[in-house]
Write a protein that holds these residues in place. Structure first.
Motif, PDB file in Angstrom:
ATOM      1  N   THR A 494      68.836  59.869  74.631  1.00  0.00           N
ATOM      2  CA  THR A 494      68.546  58.692  73.813  1.00  0.00           C
ATOM      3  C   THR A 494      69.671  58.317  72.865  1.00  0.00           C
ATOM      4  OG1 THR A 494      67.455  60.108  72.166  1.00  0.00           O
ATOM      5  CG2 THR A 494      66.073  59.173  73.899  1.00  0.00           C
ATOM      6  N   ASP A 495      70.524  59.274  72.496  1.00  0.00           N
ATOM      7  CA  ASP A 495      71.543  58.992  71.482  1.00  0.00           C
ATOM      8  C   ASP A 495      72.967  59.012  72.034  1.00  0.00           C
ATOM      9  OD1 ASP A 495      71.630  61.691  71.995  1.00  0.00           O
ATOM     10  OD2 ASP A 495      71.929  62.292  69.907  1.00  0.00           O
ATOM     11  N   TYR A 496      73.117  58.864  73.355  1.00  0.00           N
ATOM     12  CA  TYR A 496      74.462  59.001  73.921  1.00  0.00           C
ATOM     13  C   TYR A 496      75.418  57.928  73.411  1.00  0.00           C
ATOM     14  CZ  TYR A 496      74.481  55.113  77.278  1.00  0.00           C
ATOM     15  OH  TYR A 496      74.507  53.871  77.856  1.00  0.00           O
ATOM     16  N   VAL A 497      74.883  56.775  73.004  1.00  0.00           N
ATOM     17  CA  VAL A 497      75.755  55.693  72.533  1.00  0.00           C
ATOM     18  C   VAL A 497      76.436  56.047  71.215  1.00  0.00           C
ATOM     19  CG1 VAL A 497      74.489  53.869  73.730  1.00  0.00           C
ATOM     20  CG2 VAL A 497      73.798  54.547  71.417  1.00  0.00           C
ATOM     21  N   THR A 498      75.922  57.055  70.515  1.00  0.00           N
ATOM     22  CA  THR A 498      76.547  57.454  69.245  1.00  0.00           C
ATOM     23  C   THR A 498      77.732  58.390  69.463  1.00  0.00           C
ATOM     24  OG1 THR A 498      75.097  59.382  68.947  1.00  0.00           O
ATOM     25  CG2 THR A 498      74.311  57.270  68.086  1.00  0.00           C
ATOM     26  N   ALA A 499      77.932  58.839  70.694  1.00  0.00           N
ATOM     27  CA  ALA A 499      79.065  59.722  70.994  1.00  0.00           C
ATOM     28  C   ALA A 499      80.361  58.923  70.991  1.00  0.00           C
ATOM     29  CB  ALA A 499      78.868  60.393  72.348  1.00  0.00           C
ATOM     30  N   SER A 500      81.415  59.511  70.496  1.00  0.00           N
ATOM     31  CA  SER A 500      82.729  58.862  70.488  1.00  0.00           C
ATOM     32  C   SER A 500      83.206  58.640  71.918  1.00  0.00           C
ATOM     33  CB  SER A 500      83.741  59.732  69.738  1.00  0.00           C
ATOM     34  OG  SER A 500      83.313  59.973  68.412  1.00  0.00           O
ATOM     35  N   ASP A 501      83.943  57.565  72.121  1.00  0.00           N
ATOM     36  CA  ASP A 501      84.439  57.256  73.465  1.00  0.00           C
ATOM     37  C   ASP A 501      85.273  58.407  74.027  1.00  0.00           C
ATOM     38  OD1 ASP A 501      83.198  54.810  73.373  1.00  0.00           O
ATOM     39  OD2 ASP A 501      84.996  53.692  72.781  1.00  0.00           O
ATOM     40  N   TRP A 502      86.108  59.027  73.168  1.00  0.00           N
ATOM     41  CA  TRP A 502      87.000  60.086  73.632  1.00  0.00           C
ATOM     42  C   TRP A 502      86.262  61.371  74.011  1.00  0.00           C
ATOM     43  CZ3 TRP A 502      86.148  64.055  70.328  1.00  0.00           C
ATOM     44  CH2 TRP A 502      85.787  63.762  69.010  1.00  0.00           C
ATOM     45  N   ALA A 503      84.984  61.459  73.636  1.00  0.00           N
ATOM     46  CA  ALA A 503      84.224  62.688  73.896  1.00  0.00           C
ATOM     47  C   ALA A 503      83.246  62.552  75.053  1.00  0.00           C
ATOM     48  CB  ALA A 503      83.465  63.102  72.639  1.00  0.00           C
ATOM     49  N   ARG A 504      83.009  61.337  75.528  1.00  0.00           N
ATOM     50  CA  ARG A 504      81.916  61.132  76.482  1.00  0.00           C
ATOM     51  C   ARG A 504      82.136  61.843  77.818  1.00  0.00           C
ATOM     52  NH1 ARG A 504      79.756  54.894  75.402  1.00  0.00           N
ATOM     53  NH2 ARG A 504      79.308  55.234  73.175  1.00  0.00           N
ATOM     54  N   SER A 505      83.344  61.795  78.330  1.00  0.00           N
ATOM     55  CA  SER A 505      83.608  62.454  79.608  1.00  0.00           C
ATOM     56  C   SER A 505      83.397  63.964  79.492  1.00  0.00           C
ATOM     57  CB  SER A 505      85.036  62.161  80.073  1.00  0.00           C
ATOM     58  OG  SER A 505      85.313  62.819  81.293  1.00  0.00           O
ATOM     59  N   ALA A 506      83.876  64.554  78.386  1.00  0.00           N
ATOM     60  CA  ALA A 506      83.711  65.995  78.179  1.00  0.00           C
ATOM     61  C   ALA A 506      82.243  66.357  77.999  1.00  0.00           C
ATOM     62  CB  ALA A 506      84.517  66.448  76.965  1.00  0.00           C
ATOM     63  N   LEU A 507      81.500  65.529  77.271  1.00  0.00           N
ATOM     64  CA  LEU A 507      80.071  65.776  77.100  1.00  0.00           C
ATOM     65  C   LEU A 507      79.355  65.737  78.450  1.00  0.00           C
ATOM     66  CD1 LEU A 507      79.394  63.683  73.874  1.00  0.00           C
ATOM     67  CD2 LEU A 507      78.949  66.142  74.121  1.00  0.00           C
ATOM     68  N   ALA A 508      79.711  64.761  79.271  1.00  0.00           N
ATOM     69  CA  ALA A 508      79.083  64.644  80.591  1.00  0.00           C
ATOM     70  C   ALA A 508      79.409  65.859  81.456  1.00  0.00           C
ATOM     71  CB  ALA A 508      79.551  63.362  81.272  1.00  0.00           C
ATOM     72  N   PHE A 509      80.661  66.299  81.399  1.00  0.00           N
ATOM     73  CA  PHE A 509      81.055  67.494  82.157  1.00  0.00           C
ATOM     74  C   PHE A 509      80.243  68.707  81.707  1.00  0.00           C
ATOM     75  CE2 PHE A 509      83.559  71.421  81.732  1.00  0.00           C
ATOM     76  CZ  PHE A 509      83.646  71.773  83.068  1.00  0.00           C
ATOM     77  N   CYS A 510      80.163  68.921  80.400  1.00  0.00           N
ATOM     78  CA  CYS A 510      79.439  70.087  79.876  1.00  0.00           C
ATOM     79  C   CYS A 510      77.956  70.036  80.219  1.00  0.00           C
ATOM     80  CB  CYS A 510      79.633  70.189  78.360  1.00  0.00           C
ATOM     81  SG  CYS A 510      81.302  70.691  77.867  1.00  0.00           S
ATOM     82  N   LEU A 511      77.389  68.848  80.235  1.00  0.00           N
ATOM     83  CA  LEU A 511      75.980  68.707  80.598  1.00  0.00           C
ATOM     84  C   LEU A 511      75.781  68.924  82.097  1.00  0.00           C
ATOM     85  CD1 LEU A 511      75.201  65.635  78.342  1.00  0.00           C
ATOM     86  CD2 LEU A 511      74.073  67.869  78.165  1.00  0.00           C
ATOM     87  N   ARG A 512      76.683  68.377  82.891  1.00  0.00           N
ATOM     88  CA  ARG A 512      76.576  68.537  84.344  1.00  0.00           C
ATOM     89  C   ARG A 512      76.681  70.001  84.757  1.00  0.00           C
ATOM     90  NH1 ARG A 512      81.492  66.630  88.002  1.00  0.00           N
ATOM     91  NH2 ARG A 512      82.250  68.605  87.143  1.00  0.00           N
ATOM     92  N   GLU A 513      77.571  70.748  84.091  1.00  0.00           N
ATOM     93  CA  GLU A 513      77.787  72.156  84.429  1.00  0.00           C
ATOM     94  C   GLU A 513      76.858  73.088  83.662  1.00  0.00           C
ATOM     95  OE1 GLU A 513      79.728  73.158  86.826  1.00  0.00           O
ATOM     96  OE2 GLU A 513      80.436  71.115  87.241  1.00  0.00           O
ATOM     97  N   GLN A 514      75.920  72.505  82.896  1.00  0.00           N
ATOM     98  CA  GLN A 514      74.949  73.263  82.100  1.00  0.00           C
ATOM     99  C   GLN A 514      75.616  74.131  81.040  1.00  0.00           C
ATOM    100  OE1 GLN A 514      72.496  75.246  85.078  1.00  0.00           O
ATOM    101  NE2 GLN A 514      71.157  73.475  85.196  1.00  0.00           N
ATOM    102  N   ILE A 515      76.814  73.720  80.634  1.00  0.00           N
ATOM    103  CA  ILE A 515      77.461  74.358  79.488  1.00  0.00           C
ATOM    104  C   ILE A 515      76.735  73.926  78.223  1.00  0.00           C
ATOM    105  CG2 ILE A 515      79.618  74.446  78.155  1.00  0.00           C
ATOM    106  CD1 ILE A 515      81.076  74.100  80.878  1.00  0.00           C
ATOM    107  N   LEU A 516      76.301  72.681  78.207  1.00  0.00           N
ATOM    108  CA  LEU A 516      75.337  72.182  77.228  1.00  0.00           C
ATOM    109  C   LEU A 516      74.007  72.003  77.943  1.00  0.00           C
ATOM    110  CD1 LEU A 516      77.329  69.451  75.241  1.00  0.00           C
ATOM    111  CD2 LEU A 516      76.355  71.546  74.290  1.00  0.00           C
TER     112      LEU A 516
END
Length: 548
Positions: A494-516
């Motif tokens: 619900t809050d992904y739009v609050t993430a900085s542009d420079w961090a979104r790809s890394a956040l997606a990677f960490c979520l995809r790999e279940q690091i987050l």
């Protein structure tokens, strides 16, 4: 002039003595190791493949640091090559511990067991059924061999059942006896009379194999039960008996097990009437450095001498804070074979990334009992990647500074230190100086300007994701995502739009790999990250990168 020389020599002798004391807190042990090393070097002048006069002598000497000419180990390797070539790469039809023993010895001297005269000796222990045929020592030594060099499980196309580490671990655990220990065939279809009572030799070996896996609750539980069993079975003089006779080898295996587990020989559970397991081992030593098999023997036993020696070496390495006997990331490296401590991991990882050995198995903290991140915290602490705020407290909900993260990630990846100063607020007098410079040199973390690092600044969840993704890339993971893939992953929060542009790809990677964790409904990118969350992220990343 003579007086000056005498004073100088006296000073050198005193200084040398002090250095020995600091090298090990047990001068008696140092002396015993030196004498037995000399004895072995003289009596095993041409080591061959074999349980006597072969691998155990080579392993002990190589891990002791005793001054042995390189030609000694090269001679052993030449003998191994000739033997392997002569038998067509088949060391034994049934006893697969032959492969494991040779693999450990080759790893100890920096040779590659995957290419010996054109044969891959690791392949054999990819055959589960043949490995377990000879009893519990099969899976035990298969794990010790694989973990000695961080080798991946070999694929064996001829195997009826392809082995995995999980299969070997489960085999050991399911064979644990009701009294808490293990025997050669106890708990298996081949169990015979007498195998329903724990054997200190086999139990010690099993504990050595399980030492690396203490971050698993079921392994830790089995270990504690076995230690309780062995404590109860220990003789009043600190040693063990087998078949009614007190013998050296039982004490050897249990002393080595304690060292692999990071448990002091002075642990109260294993001190009887003031006698430790090390005392028991040393009691079998003869004046010439050799060892007896039993206390009633009048001569010496070559097998006992070789085993007694490597147990002393294991104890000395523990006292000196070195990696354990069978954790060989610090073994000498053969120029033709390449780095042995970097053997594990993904194919595309950076050459400087290496696996952190298990150095403090069993470590925990009172304030993480039952915590959702307990397993991750204990796994990293056992490898000295992350520390508690004190001996008993981890403080899981505390925030983490940029300097602390730099230290943890550098340790997690086993990176060599870079000492070149980069920032005005990270100087050589600061504890974090080498970690900050190293993390920056490898592109894991950046300064807030060209001259400032802001070491005491805290880290947000999105910053942690970016830095962890960079570390994952060094480990060989594919961290690149297409824009559409990033959007698809983040859209579920619900809050992904609050993430900085420079961090979104890394956040997606960490979520995809279940690091987050994907189980939460919010990413909370701007929220300061907790110590327990950092531990979980790095634990997940290291696991995905085959770095644990």
């Amino acid at each position: 002039m003579k007086n000056k020389i005498t004073i100088l020599l006296t000073a050198i002798i005193i200084l040398s003595s002090c250095m020995n004391v600091f090298a090990s807190s047990n001068p008696k042990l140092d002396e015993a190791i030196a004498e037995t090393a000399s004895y072995l070097y003289e009596t095993v002048q041409n080591p061959q493949i074999g349980a006597i006069g072969g691998e155990w002598a080579v392993i002990g000497l190589a891990r002791s640091g005793y001054d042995v000419p390189d030609s000694y180990y090269q001679n052993y390797y030449s003998n191994v090559e000739a033997y392997v070539k002569n038998c067509g790469g088949k060391l034994h039809d049934k006893k697969y511990t032959e492969y494991s023993r040779v693999i450990v010895a080759l790893t100890a001297i920096g040779k590659n067991p995957a290419d010996v005269a054109g044969y891959n000796l690791l392949t054999a222990i990819g055959d589960y059924d043949n490995t377990i045929w000879q009893g519990l020592n099969g899976p035990v030594w298969a794990l010790i061999a694989l973990d000695s060099g961080g080798y991946e499980m070999p694929q064996n196309s001829d195997a009826k059942t392809q082995a995995t580490r999980e299969l070997y671990l489960n085999r050991i655990l399911e064979c644990q006896l009701p009294d808490g220990g293990w025997s050669l065939f106890g708990g298996t279809a081949a169990e015979e009379s007498g195998n329903s009572v724990s054997d200190p030799d086999i139990t010690g070996m099993a504990l050595q194999a399980l030492a690396k896996y203490q971050d698993r609750p079921e392994v830790k539980k089995a270990t504690e039960e076995a230690l309780a069993c062995m404590s109860a079975m220990q003789n009043e003089n600190g040693g063990y008996s087998h078949g009614g006779a007190e013998n050296l080898e039982s004490s050897v295996q249990m002393l080595t097990a304690l060292c692999e587990l990071g448990i002091s020989a002075d642990d109260a559970r294993f001190v009887k009437n003031g006698n430790t397991l090390l005392d028991a081992v040393l009691s079998f030593r003869n004046s010439d450095g050799s060892f007896q098999h039993t206390s009633n023997d009048s001569g010496n036993s070559q097998m006992s001498t070789e085993q007694g020696f490597y147990a002393m070496v294991a104890a000395q390495r523990a006292l000196e804070g070195k990696s354990s006997l069978y954790r060989m990331s610090d073994s000498p490296v053969s120029a033709e074979d390449g780095e042995t401590d970097n053997a594990a991991g993904l194919p595309g990882k950076h050459a400087d990334v290496s696996v952190k050995p298990l150095t403090k198995p069993g470590v925990t903290f009172a304030d993480i009992a039952g915590h959702s991140n307990q397993l991750a915290i204990e796994a990293l602490a056992a490898r000295e990647i992350i520390n508690g705020k004190s001996a008993d407290a981890f403080d899981p909900d505390a925030t983490m500074t940029r300097a602390e993260y730099a230290a943890i990630v550098v340790k997690a990846l086993g990176l060599p230190m870079k000492e070149e100063a980069k920032f005005e607020d990270a100087t050589k007098t600061d504890w974090f100086f080498p970690f900050v410079n190293t993390a920056c040199s490898y592109g894991i973390i950046n300064g807030i300007s060209e001259t400032e690092f802001n070491p005491n600044g805290t880290i947000t969840r999105e910053e942690a994701a970016v830095m962890t993704a960079r570390a994952a890339k060094l480990c060989g993971m594919n961290t690149e995502l297409e824009t559409a893939a990033v959007r698809d992953v983040l859209a579920g929060f619900t809050d992904y739009v609050t993430a900085s542009d420079w961090a979104r790809s890394a956040l997606a990677f960490c979520l995809r790999e279940q690091i987050l964790s994907e189980e939460e409904i919010e990413i909370l990118p701007k929220q300061e990250i907790k110590r327990c969350e950092i531990a979980q992220m790095l634990y997940q990343m290291l696991g995905a990168a085959n770095q644990l």
